[in-house]
Design a protein around this motif. Structure first.
Motif, mmCIF file in Angstrom:
data_model
loop_
_atom_site.group_PDB
_atom_site.id
_atom_site.type_symbol
_atom_site.label_atom_id
_atom_site.label_comp_id
_atom_site.label_asym_id
_atom_site.label_seq_id
_atom_site.Cartn_x
_atom_site.Cartn_y
_atom_site.Cartn_z
ATOM 1 N N GLY A 21 0.797 -1.412 -0.117
ATOM 2 C CA GLY A 21 -0.032 0.178 0.071
ATOM 3 C C GLY A 21 0.743 1.298 0.132
ATOM 4 N N CYS A 26 0.349 2.981 -6.006
ATOM 5 C CA CYS A 26 -0.978 2.977 -5.433
ATOM 6 C C CYS A 26 -1.651 4.150 -5.463
ATOM 7 C CB CYS A 26 -1.128 2.334 -4.246
ATOM 8 S SG CYS A 26 -0.783 0.791 -3.944
ATOM 9 N N TYR A 29 -7.801 5.048 -3.569
ATOM 10 C CA TYR A 29 -8.822 3.918 -3.388
ATOM 11 C C TYR A 29 -7.889 2.902 -2.928
ATOM 12 C CZ TYR A 29 -12.118 0.287 -4.245
ATOM 13 O OH TYR A 29 -12.867 -0.821 -3.913
ATOM 14 N N GLU A 30 -6.940 2.493 -3.600
ATOM 15 C CA GLU A 30 -6.226 1.304 -3.133
ATOM 16 C C GLU A 30 -5.468 1.301 -1.965
ATOM 17 O OE1 GLU A 30 -4.847 0.103 -7.806
ATOM 18 O OE2 GLU A 30 -3.646 1.483 -6.740
#
Length: 76
Positions: A21, A26, A29-30
């Motif tokens: 993450g 990324c 949203y991710e």
């Protein structure tokens, strides 16, 4: 699977998910999905640890070891 191994596995999952993450590729949203996954894994691990701790405390409270120690100490 041993308790320690299960707890270690949960922390390893959290670590890997957090690393993924934090990558620059990324999007927001991710990252939110990553935080949700980390929260779910941590909450589950915390709950399992709490249950195991509660069981150990109940076992100790109901054991005769405490009673034996008390009666031994009262002799002196």
């Amino acid at each position: 699977m041993s308790d320690l191994l299960q707890e270690s596995e949960a922390f390893e999952r959290i670590s890997v998910i957090a690393k993924l993450g934090s990558l620059d590729v990324c999007n927001a949203y991710e990252r939110q999905v990553v935080l949700t996954l980390i929260t779910e894994i941590a909450d589950t691990a915390r709950s399992e640890i709490s249950k195991k701790s509660d069981n150990k405390i109940r076992l100790l409270e109901s054991s005769h070891i405490e009673e034996a120690n008390t009666s031994y100490a009262s002799r002196f």
